[in-house]
Design a protein around this motif. Sequence first.
Motif, mmCIF file in Angstrom:
data_model
loop_
_atom_site.group_PDB
_atom_site.id
_atom_site.type_symbol
_atom_site.label_atom_id
_atom_site.label_comp_id
_atom_site.label_asym_id
_atom_site.label_seq_id
_atom_site.Cartn_x
_atom_site.Cartn_y
_atom_site.Cartn_z
ATOM 1 N N PRO A 140 67.579 58.208 -5.506
ATOM 2 C CA PRO A 140 66.955 57.128 -4.734
ATOM 3 C C PRO A 140 65.448 57.113 -4.991
ATOM 4 C CG PRO A 140 67.948 58.811 -3.281
ATOM 5 C CD PRO A 140 68.152 59.266 -4.686
ATOM 6 N N VAL A 141 64.842 55.952 -4.844
ATOM 7 C CA VAL A 141 63.381 55.847 -4.976
ATOM 8 C C VAL A 141 62.781 56.146 -3.605
ATOM 9 C CG1 VAL A 141 61.492 54.237 -5.442
ATOM 10 C CG2 VAL A 141 63.546 54.212 -6.873
ATOM 11 N N VAL A 142 61.880 57.109 -3.551
ATOM 12 C CA VAL A 142 61.357 57.521 -2.237
ATOM 13 C C VAL A 142 60.061 56.796 -1.852
ATOM 14 C CG1 VAL A 142 62.456 59.779 -2.201
ATOM 15 C CG2 VAL A 142 60.228 59.538 -3.278
ATOM 16 N N ASP A 143 59.285 56.379 -2.837
ATOM 17 C CA ASP A 143 58.035 55.673 -2.521
ATOM 18 C C ASP A 143 58.313 54.209 -2.224
ATOM 19 O OD1 ASP A 143 56.069 57.758 -2.988
ATOM 20 O OD2 ASP A 143 56.607 57.604 -5.106
ATOM 21 N N THR A 144 57.459 53.592 -1.402
ATOM 22 C CA THR A 144 57.484 52.144 -1.275
ATOM 23 C C THR A 144 57.008 51.556 -2.598
ATOM 24 O OG1 THR A 144 57.064 52.230 1.086
ATOM 25 C CG2 THR A 144 56.438 50.193 -0.039
ATOM 26 N N VAL A 145 57.674 50.509 -3.058
ATOM 27 C CA VAL A 145 57.350 49.937 -4.371
ATOM 28 C C VAL A 145 56.829 48.520 -4.190
ATOM 29 C CG1 VAL A 145 58.284 49.288 -6.625
ATOM 30 C CG2 VAL A 145 59.100 51.361 -5.497
ATOM 31 N N LYS A 146 55.674 48.233 -4.794
ATOM 32 C CA LYS A 146 55.067 46.896 -4.725
ATOM 33 C C LYS A 146 55.028 46.276 -6.112
ATOM 34 C CE LYS A 146 53.084 47.525 -0.472
ATOM 35 N NZ LYS A 146 53.581 46.841 0.718
ATOM 36 N N GLU A 147 55.207 44.986 -6.147
ATOM 37 C CA GLU A 147 54.938 44.246 -7.372
ATOM 38 C C GLU A 147 53.489 43.783 -7.296
ATOM 39 O OE1 GLU A 147 56.647 40.441 -9.887
ATOM 40 O OE2 GLU A 147 57.449 40.853 -7.905
ATOM 41 N N VAL A 148 52.714 43.968 -8.392
ATOM 42 C CA VAL A 148 51.292 43.602 -8.373
ATOM 43 C C VAL A 148 50.957 42.731 -9.582
ATOM 44 C CG1 VAL A 148 50.637 45.715 -7.149
ATOM 45 C CG2 VAL A 148 50.538 45.669 -9.635
#
Length: 229
Positions: A140-148
């Motif tokens: 699983p991905v643990v960090d919050t992911v943002k599109e920039v």
Amino acid sequence: MTAQLNPRGDVAVLIPAAGAGVRLGPGGPKALRLLGDEPLLVHAVRRVAAAPSVRTIVVAAPPAEVAAVRQLLAPVAAVTVVAGGVERQESVALALAAVPAGPEIILVHDAARALAPPELFESVAAAVRSGRPAVIPVLPVVDTVKEVDADGVVLGTVDRSALRAVQTPQGFRRAVLAAAHAGAAGSLTDDAGLVEKQGIPVTCVQGHEHALKITRPFDLAVATLLLAS
Ligand code: CTP
Ligand code: MG
């Protein structure tokens, strides 16, 4: 000690190890850099050879290091060593071409994931054996992911629950991987990506934290701690 690979095994493991290791900083090819007292590639091959289903191992080495790699691995396990290519995908294709008739399950594993445990090879191979054409280990991905955007301004937040971080070994029916490479154009960092493009379903299994990819000096430091623990 020479590891005897299982002659009844149905799995061949390809280990692309021909990369330069640019992101690790100055030094020789990454697969030959030391983790503890031994090169990354030795750690990787020892763990692959300890997986009971594995019959064949093919390493794609830096072209200038083929003889040295053969010598390095001879005491570790029975392996075939070929010269790798300029891109990872090419190294995988060259290793695949060296797999003898027999194994119908092919796992592709980065030398850079030197601490992936034998159980992970077995679980990926078991999923292929049970009928899945292509299998990848994920976490699983643990960090919050943002599109920039190009200026670093946030465009949106991606739904993390639908994301997975992908590791190796990635497993395939032999014919599936061969067809994916035969039809490959451009270059991808992951073999399952080639298979996806052919419309073949790719199934996830649980990955392993020890299968982290050693990319930057920080990763090497983490792997060194893991090895000592
Ligand atoms: N690899 C390969 N042939 C290449 C490039 C990469 O066999 N032409 C292998 C690497 O040796 C590594 C795996 O593919 O085991 C994953 O690649 P990566 O982690 O990117 O390793 P490097 O390419 O060596 O590192 P960098 O990109 O920082 O140079
Ligand atoms: Mg690379």
